[in-house]
Design an enzyme around this catalytic site. Structure first.
Site, short mmCIF file in Angstrom:
data_model
loop_
_atom_site.label_atom_id
_atom_site.label_comp_id
_atom_site.label_asym_id
_atom_site.label_seq_id
_atom_site.Cartn_x
_atom_site.Cartn_y
_atom_site.Cartn_z
N ASP A 139 0.78 -1.26 0.00
CA ASP A 139 0.00 0.00 0.00
C ASP A 139 0.81 1.30 0.00
O ASP A 139 0.28 2.35 0.39
CB ASP A 139 -0.93 0.06 1.24
CG ASP A 139 -2.11 -0.91 1.14
OD1 ASP A 139 -2.25 -1.58 0.11
OD2 ASP A 139 -2.91 -0.96 2.10
N GLU A 152 -7.56 5.54 -4.99
CA GLU A 152 -6.43 5.97 -4.18
C GLU A 152 -5.13 5.85 -4.97
O GLU A 152 -4.18 6.60 -4.75
CB GLU A 152 -6.35 5.15 -2.88
CG GLU A 152 -7.47 5.54 -1.91
CD GLU A 152 -7.39 4.79 -0.58
OE1 GLU A 152 -7.36 3.54 -0.61
OE2 GLU A 152 -7.38 5.44 0.48
N HIS A 202 -0.76 5.29 0.99
CA HIS A 202 -0.40 6.10 2.16
C HIS A 202 0.39 7.34 1.73
O HIS A 202 0.08 8.46 2.12
CB HIS A 202 0.46 5.31 3.15
CG HIS A 202 -0.18 4.06 3.68
ND1 HIS A 202 0.12 3.54 4.92
CD2 HIS A 202 -1.08 3.19 3.15
CE1 HIS A 202 -0.57 2.43 5.13
NE2 HIS A 202 -1.30 2.20 4.07
N GLU A 216 -7.02 -3.09 -4.46
CA GLU A 216 -8.42 -2.81 -4.17
C GLU A 216 -8.78 -1.42 -4.73
O GLU A 216 -9.48 -1.32 -5.74
CB GLU A 216 -8.64 -2.89 -2.66
CG GLU A 216 -10.06 -2.84 -2.18
CD GLU A 216 -10.13 -3.05 -0.67
OE1 GLU A 216 -10.69 -4.05 -0.22
OE2 GLU A 216 -9.62 -2.19 0.08
#
Ligand code: NAG
Ligand code: NAG
Ligand code: NAG
Ligand code: NAG
Ligand code: NAG
Ligand code: NAG
Ligand code: NAG
Length: 689
Positions: A439, A521, A443, A517
């Site tokens: 990720d 983002e 972030h 996912e």
């Protein structure tokens, strides 16, 4: 210095290489966060050739399963699934399992390739493979004890293997099916194998070979050279003639160049005679110039039909996307007062807010949320709010960049080459696995967004923290950035330059490969990188960020968004789903990491957040947006689906029904932690043109 950078980049991604000599305004001294020794990352030496360890290593790549865990989970290299175990490589032309909640490809070892010679070599355990090189479009896997090398090039209809040394080897090719027949042509360089599962495989050898076989195993005469395996996807003679024609030119590696914004070029290194035949996935086909495509030559894939393309370089061209600080179409003045009055409250509240989480993801969302307020204030002409937001952002962000934030912070991990958080440096679960490279773009994308905004509204601060800002973005989107210092990070940590979207999964070994996912983002990460480029007047950074944002958007629309009349995923899946939950290399799942498939508003929301000016580019089709909203809305009343998911359903509703959405939005009392009422009102009023 420029020369050596170009040389360094040659085998992998390069971006405007010859322009690197000119300064793009990047900091001259690289910034490195304090070095830590992680206790949770696996040792890369187990699978990588030692000479590859001097450079940062890929952590979310298409071949990650080959270098984590036992190295024996399958990977999908289109059109084959491959799996390396016990000193052999198995390949599978997978069939698809599909129902309304899941699509997956089934690994069946159609062929398992090894050699009868086993020589034990020094440090390498007999059963272990070694990665001897990799590039953007390929990985080379060696079985040293078997004298076999595999050039695993993505999208090759042929799986190419060669002997490593000139010494001969007896190849062993076994199958779990039954071998019905094996025949060779007069030259003994083309061999046809029929299996009892209806498959026909062609083997092409660079020198004459004779084979003997039993019901399940084929043994070659002593052989040295190249052997290529291809399935005949259809028994049509036409396919066989094409495979014959292109059988003697083989790719060994390939790299991607982003030569200009919104253009990229693939270039393969090849050997042998003739032209190169490779396969393109549907998004490639959309971006390639038409004439290159070999019509009618198709392989099936979970990502849609793969079609043949001839040539050792491809040019891909895409429509530019606008990267802007403010809404693209603007907001009518009559809406300013409503937004200003909400903004006043949201900004005032910042004065008494200390961010209560130390987790990097939620912290990043909090600072990005606040940063939006400053840009909205600019847009609705409420400049008084801006210094208050700037103060909040300085206080919140600076400790992470100075290394004196008590609860967490960024550190540099040397074994793979990248940032980890303090909490992640000894835990693979803290910060959602950030410590093992999960990720990162999510972030860091939020942090980079907030930093870009702060650098815009407080340029002096921006100058002071520029090295740290570049270090954060380089961790996930490096591409040289104009300075050799960025060899601290891999070229692209998350973005997959063949598939054309990002992966999130880090160094976990997953039997279905990497996954992602939230595409929104991911878009945010590259959009924010482009904004950072705008803030620092760095065209180079702006160009790469915008290009990757545009590609991530196209991929989301191709593989995550499911329109009622799409044929990508088959009727059963398409009938029930308007959006994929988690997209894996080898699977499409409808559930989420944090919610069951039935919580459709969550499944939709995670593909929308954060709401910013780029959101309208991600959802340009009002007809499809209506499909999404009508599909997800009923789930808003399920217990478990939190109130805050209404933010995203209503925001999308606003794309085709301003009146209904604005009424609903005004009634909302709670919001997603990365969102605010000011941001929703900014969004909804900017829908009304
Ligand atoms: C991943 O690797 C570890 C260590 O080898 C192993 O224990 C685990 O079962 C693997 N997980 C999967 C999903 O293969
Ligand atoms: C779909 O297939 C998966 C895997 O075979 C299974 O676990 C699941 O229950 C199936 N779902 C439906 C709705 O049939
Ligand atoms: C493999 O075995 C054959 C004899 O069976 C031998 O001629 C050849 O040199 C061996 N190759 C290697 C790489 O050891
Ligand atoms: C093909 O052969 C395998 C191995 O002998 C056997 O298990 C399988 O049932 C056979 N399949 C068919 C369709 O005959
Ligand atoms: C912010 O809060 C402090 C005390 O916590 C107060 O003194 C100050 O006036 C506030 N500033 C604004 C602009 O509201
Ligand atoms: C990681 O380190 C911190 C601080 O040294 C310690 O409190 C924590 O228990 C450690 N966590 C693990 C999983 O070892
Ligand atoms: C917008 O939504 C309202 C309330 O649901 C509905 O009455 C109206 O017909 C919708 N308008 C359009 C254009 O869909």
């Amino acid at each position: 210095m420029a020369l050596s950078i170009c040389f360094f980049l040659f085998l992998s991604l390069s971006f405007w290489c010859n322009a690197l000599a000119a300064s793009h305004g990047q900091p001259s001294t690289p910034f490195l966060f304090p070095v830590t020794k992680s206790t949770v990352v696996p040792n890369p030496l187990r699978f990588f050739s030692p000479r590859l360890l001097s450079a940062p290593l890929p952590t979310n790549s298409f071949f990650q399963n080959l270098v984590v865990g036992k190295g024996n989970e399958p990977e999908y290299i289109h059109p084959y699934l491959i799996k390396s175990a016990s000193s052999s490589l198995s390949l599978s032309y997978p069939s698809r399992l599909s129902n309304s909640s899941l699509i997956s490809q089934v690994f069946v070892p159609d062929l398992t390739i090894t050699s009868l010679n086993k020589t034990s070599r020094s440090a390498i355990p007999n059963t272990r493979h070694r990665i001897s090189s990799y590039s953007d479009l390929s990985v080379t896997l060696d079985l040293p004890s078997n004298n076999l090398r595999f050039f695993l090039v993505r999208g090759s209809p042929f799986l190419t293997s060669s002997t490593i040394t000139r010494r001969t080897t007896h190849l062993s090719i076994s199958t779990i099916h039954a071998i019905l027949s094996l025949s060779s042509d007069d030259s003994l360089t083309k061999h046809t194998v029929n299996l009892n599962n209806t498959q026909t495989w062609l083997f092409y050898t660079s020198a004459p070979v004779s084979f003997t076989h039993s019901i399940s195993q084929i043994i070659s005469s002593e052989f040295s050279g190249v052997i290529r395996f291809a399935i005949l996807p259809d028994s049509k003679e036409k396919y066989e003639a094409i495979l014959d024609k292109y059988s003697s030119c083989y790719p060994i590696s390939g790299h991607v160049e982003l030569t200009k914004p919104f253009r990229l070029e693939y270039k393969w290194n090849r050997k042998g005679k003739g032209k190169l035949l490779l396969l393109a996935h549907p998004l490639h086909s959309q971006l390639l110039s038409r004439n290159a495509v070999l019509e009618g030559f198709k392989y099936k894939s979970i990502d849609g039909d793969l079609v043949g393309v001839i040539g050792d370089s491809w040019a891909l061209k895409l429509e530019p996307v606008p990267v802007t600080w403010h809404s693209i179409g603007g907001i009518k003045r009559e809406h300013f007062p409503e937004i200003v009055s909400t903004l006043r409250e949201d900004v005032d509240a910042l004065n008494s807010t200390t961010i209560s989480t130390s987790a990097s993801y939620y912290y990043g969302k909090s600072v990005a949320r606040a940063a939006r307020l400053a840009l909205i204030a600019e847009e609705v002409k409420f400049p008084k709010a801006i210094p208050l937001v700037a103060k909040f952002l300085r206080n919140a962000i600076q400790p992470w960049l100075d290394g004196n934030y008590g609860g967490n912070g960024f550190l540099y991990e040397r074994q793979w080459g990248g940032l980890v958080t303090k909490l992640g440096s000894n835990s693979s679960s803290e910060d959602f696995g950030f410590g093992i490279y999960n990720d990162h773009h999510f972030h860091l994308g939020y942090f980079v967004y907030a930093i870009a905004v702060l650098a815009k509204i407080d340029p002096a601060w921006g100058r002071q923290y520029k090295p740290q800002a570049y270090s954060l973005v380089a961790d996930y989107m490096n591409l040289g950035l104009g300075s050799s210092s960025y060899s601290y990070y891999p070229q692209l940590r998350n973005f997959d330059p063949w598939k054309l979207h990002s992966w999130a999964a880090g160094l976990f070994n997953f039997s279905d490969g990497r996954n992602q996912e939230s595409t929104s983002e991911a878009v945010n990460a590259y959009y924010s990188a482009a904004l950072l480029g705008l803030a620092y007047k760095d065209n180079h950074l702006e160009g790469i960020g915008s290009t990757l944002a545009a590609l991530e958007i196209l991929s989301a629309q191709t593989w995550w968004h499911v329109r009622k009349d799409d044929d990508m995923y088959g009727e059963e899946f398409t009938r029930k789903n308007r959006v994929v939950g988690i997209l894996w290399a080898n699977m499409r799942d409808t559930k989420l990491w944090f919610a069951p498939a039935e919580w459709k508003a969550c499944r939709l929301g995670i593909q929308v957040l954060p709401i910013s000016p780029i959101t309208e580019i991600l959802f340009p089709d009002a007809g499809f947006v209506r499909e999404l909203v009508e599909w997800a809305s009923p789930s808003l009343s399920l217990s478990g689906v939190g109130e805050s998911w209404k933010d995203f359903v209503y925001a999308l509703n606003g794309i085709y029904n301003y009146t209904s959405a604005v009424n609903n939005i005004r009634k909302l009392k709670v919001h997603d932690d990365g969102n605010s009422l000011s941001n929703l009102l900014w969004w909804i009023h900017s829908r009304r043109r």
